[in-house]
Structure formats: C-alpha cells, structure tokens
Design a protein around this motif. Structure first.
Motif, PDB file in Angstrom:
ATOM      1  N   LEU A   1      -7.592   6.923  -4.194  1.00 60.16           N
ATOM      2  CA  LEU A   1      -8.472   6.233  -5.118  1.00 60.16           C
ATOM      3  C   LEU A   1      -8.772   7.157  -6.287  1.00 60.16           C
ATOM      4  O   LEU A   1      -9.313   8.251  -6.105  1.00 60.16           O
TER       5      LEU A   1
ATOM      6  N   TRP B   1      -1.402   6.684  -0.986  1.00 63.56           N
ATOM      7  CA  TRP B   1      -2.491   6.049  -1.738  1.00 63.56           C
ATOM      8  C   TRP B   1      -3.686   6.961  -1.860  1.00 63.56           C
ATOM      9  O   TRP B   1      -4.104   7.619  -0.908  1.00 63.56           O
TER      10      TRP B   1
ATOM     11  N   THR C   1      -7.733   0.520  -6.541  1.00 63.48           N
ATOM     12  CA  THR C   1      -6.952   1.745  -6.742  1.00 63.48           C
ATOM     13  C   THR C   1      -7.595   2.707  -7.723  1.00 63.48           C
ATOM     14  O   THR C   1      -7.290   3.886  -7.703  1.00 63.48           O
ATOM     15  N   SER C   2      -8.504   2.205  -8.596  1.00 63.57           N
ATOM     16  CA  SER C   2      -9.161   3.127  -9.527  1.00 63.57           C
ATOM     17  C   SER C   2     -10.502   2.577  -9.989  1.00 63.57           C
ATOM     18  O   SER C   2     -10.699   1.361 -10.057  1.00 63.57           O
TER      19      SER C   2
ATOM     20  N   SER D   1      -9.722  12.177  -7.508  1.00 65.16           N
ATOM     21  CA  SER D   1      -9.065  11.194  -6.647  1.00 65.16           C
ATOM     22  C   SER D   1      -9.407  11.515  -5.197  1.00 65.16           C
ATOM     23  O   SER D   1      -9.681  12.667  -4.848  1.00 65.16           O
TER      24      SER D   1
ATOM     25  N   SER E   1      -7.124  -3.054  -9.355  1.00 62.54           N
ATOM     26  CA  SER E   1      -6.573  -3.360  -8.039  1.00 62.54           C
ATOM     27  C   SER E   1      -5.104  -2.956  -7.975  1.00 62.54           C
ATOM     28  O   SER E   1      -4.441  -2.770  -9.005  1.00 62.54           O
ATOM     29  N   LEU E   2      -4.595  -2.844  -6.756  1.00 64.97           N
ATOM     30  CA  LEU E   2      -3.159  -2.636  -6.566  1.00 64.97           C
ATOM     31  C   LEU E   2      -2.357  -3.877  -6.955  1.00 64.97           C
ATOM     32  O   LEU E   2      -1.141  -3.800  -7.137  1.00 64.97           O
TER      33      LEU E   2
ATOM     34  N   TRP F   1      -8.286  -4.358  -2.707  1.00 70.29           N
ATOM     35  CA  TRP F   1      -7.174  -3.395  -2.877  1.00 70.29           C
ATOM     36  C   TRP F   1      -7.421  -2.479  -4.065  1.00 70.29           C
ATOM     37  O   TRP F   1      -6.540  -2.238  -4.909  1.00 70.29           O
TER      38      TRP F   1
ATOM     39  N   ILE G   1       0.846  -1.190   0.000  1.00 65.73           N
ATOM     40  CA  ILE G   1       0.000   0.000   0.000  1.00 65.73           C
ATOM     41  C   ILE G   1       0.883   1.242   0.000  1.00 65.73           C
ATOM     42  O   ILE G   1       1.646   1.459   0.946  1.00 65.73           O
TER      43      ILE G   1
END
Length: 350
Positions: free
Chosen positions: A232, A230, A345-346, A238, A287-288, A343, A226
């Motif tokens: 999103l 971080w 991320t976007s 974001s 996801s990450l 996880w 992570i």
C-alpha cells in the motif's frame, strides 16, 4: 358531435379522487426527488456530514421506497384521468395546448424515472446510456413538469378537496382511494426490507442476506489480480499487508449502504486512516481495479480525519475475501457503498 365534450361519470374519474391521489403522488415524488438529489450530491463531492453514521442509508432507503410507492400511485392517477384523453376538442386554446404538452412531458419523465430506477435497484442495465446522469437529468424534468402542472391545477384541486355530503357516489370514490392506499402500502412493505431490517422476513421483493454481506461488484467482474509483492502506497511511504496487520487495529460496526437501496451493518477491523496519514486534506484513494467509474475516489478531509474511518483488513472478524476488497478497503461512516473503495493500492493527500 364536433366540439362536444365527452364526460365520464365513474367515481374513480371524479376530480376529487384525482386530486387526492395526485396529492399522495406529489408527496412521494417530492421525497424521491429530494433524497435523490442528496444521493447525487454526496457522490459528486457536495458537503456531507460524517454523522449520524446511518444518515445515507436512511435517505437512500427513503429514495427507493418512495420511488416504489410512486408506481401504484402513478397508475391510479393515470386511471383516474385517462378519460380526459377522449375529451373534444383536443385543443381548445394555446394555454390548453401548453398544459397538455406539459402533462405528456410529466408522464414520460415519470415513467422513465420509475422504470430505470427499478432496473437500477435490480442491477440490470439493458441500455447504453450512463444511468446516474440520465436519471438525474430526467428528475429535474419530471419535477419541473410536476410543479407546472400543480400551479395550473391548484384552483381545481382546492375546490375538489372541499368536504361534501355523504353519498353513495362519494363512498365509491373512497373505496377506490382506500384500494389505492392499500396497494401502495403493500408495495412499500414488499420492498422496504432492503432498508428496514425487521421487515426483511415479510418483504418478499427485498434482498435477503442469509447472514452474508452482499457484493455488487465481484473481484472477477472487476478483473482484479493481487500482485505477489503488493504494498500500500501512502504518500512517500509504503506498507506490506503484514506491516498493516502489525499496526494498532480498531474495530467498529458500520453500515454498507448502496445506491440500489439495500443496507446492512457489519463489523470492520483495520487501521484508522487518520493514523496512517499525518497530513490534513482530502485523500485520493486508488484501487487495483484498472477501469470502472469508481476505481479512484476522493475521501474528504472530514472523513479522512474521522476516527471511525478505517482502512479495513477484516470483515466480521475474518480476513477480507477478494470480493469484499482483499487485501484492504475503505470503510467510512455515512458514505455510499460505491465510494467505499475496495482493493486499495494507494492513498494520497491532495
């Protein structure tokens, strides 16, 4: 003597027994095939409803349970018919040769399906091929061979299922059928607890939760790190984790249902996807996780707009652990666990 047909007279080898066990096996195979087809479809963007929220856990539970039930039924069926392997001559005609060939294909495909399915339920993959693709392809081969076999044998099946007089031999056949049914029932009860919660205490082969939600893929296995900064990404915007926590939070109880057959309800708290994303359309979720077959998934518009679909920040009132998808994950109604991306991320509207 050449050309002589060897006959086996034991009650278990009677065509009536074979037909009845075969009928039970056909029902189990049919349920397994149809529910497996549904599971394959929902993982490959076939149209799938958001309601009822428990539909996928039911269909996938039936898939696994009917597969388990097929194992003792298949063994009983093979025990009933194995004397035919010793019949002479081995090949009587071209149609007879084709029939024997189709039976070999049916047996081979059936064993492949059941054995690989059991290994998948145990999350053990001692092979190099991709399980879902191979399992799906072999299912079509098995069901095709089964339908061909039934079409060839239907006249014999009808005759053998006709009622006859009560005799000692018929009672012996019924004892074999009762034993087969009992064994199948025990196998089902021993594993059904993965789907039916009130059976978990007596399902000795079922996963036991001890109050915790299970994890198929840990953060360590996914090689998740992570970033300290971080955020999103949602389209052009974001959000940091504190900003997500400051948004209106929604709590729902939804099940996690995995392709291995297990399922469990949990309480999820987070931000509605429909409130994060204003535009309508399918949503790409990333996801990450750097690799893996499900590091990026597509959330269909119907699910993205559903008020039960959350970007979850909490599980059962506690902050998500890394193994459960910290800092945030997708939870949607009536979706396979592999598509409930962790996880995150976007989010991007397609």
């Amino acid at each position: 003597m050449l050309g002589e047909v060897v006959k086996f007279q034991a009650p278990a080898h009677h065509t009536g027994v074979t037909s009845r066990v075969g009928t039970w096996l056909g029902v189990a195979f049919g349920l397994c095939f149809v529910t497996g087809l549904l599971s394959h479809g929902v993982q490959h963007d076939w149209p799938w409803p958001t309601r009822p929220v428990d539909l996928y856990r039911v269909t996938q539970g039936v898939h696994v349970i009917s597969g388990v039930a097929s194992i003792p039924l298949l063994l009983a069926k093979l025990w009933s018919v194995y004397p035919k392997l010793f019949e002479r001559p081995l090949i009587r005609s071209v149609p007879h040769a084709l029939e024997r060939g189709s039976i070999f294909v049916l047996i081979a495909a059936s064993f492949f399906e059941l054995v690989t399915g059991l290994f998948n339920a145990a999350q053990n993959y001692p092979w190099s091929f991709y399980f879902p693709t191979a399992h799906y392809a072999a299912a079509w081969i098995a069901i095709g061979a089964l339908l061909l076999h039934v079409a060839v044998k239907i006249p014999l099946i009808r005759r053998s299922l006709e009622p006859g007089p009560e005799t000692k031999t018929i009672l012996s056949r019924r004892a074999f059928l009762r034993t087969t049914a009992l064994t199948t029932g025990v196998a089902v009860v021993a594993t059904a607890g993965v789907t039916v919660p009130w059976l978990r205490k007596i399902s000795v082969l079922a996963w036991r939760n001890d109050g915790d939600l299970p994890v198929n893929r840990t953060a360590k296995a996914a090689n998740i790190t992570i970033p300290s900064d971080w955020r999103l990404k949602v389209g052009e915007k974001s959000y940091s984790l504190p900003e997500l926590r400051a948004m209106p939070q929604t709590t729902h109880e939804l099940p996690i249902a995995c392709v291995e057959g297990w399922s469990q309800n949990a309480t999820w708290t987070g931000v509605r996807i429909s409130e994060l994303i204003n535009a309508k359309g399918d949503v790409r979720v990333e996801s990450l996780e750097k690799d893996g077959l499900y590091r990026a998934t597509t959330l269909p518009e119907a699910f993205a707009q559903d008020p039960l679909t959350l970007l979850a920040l909490k599980l059962n009132g506690e902050e998500l652990s890394p193994d459960h998808g910290y800092p945030c994950r997708i939870i949607a109604p009536n979706r396979p666990g592999v598509l409930q991306t962790k996880w995150v991320t976007s989010l991007e509207v397609l």
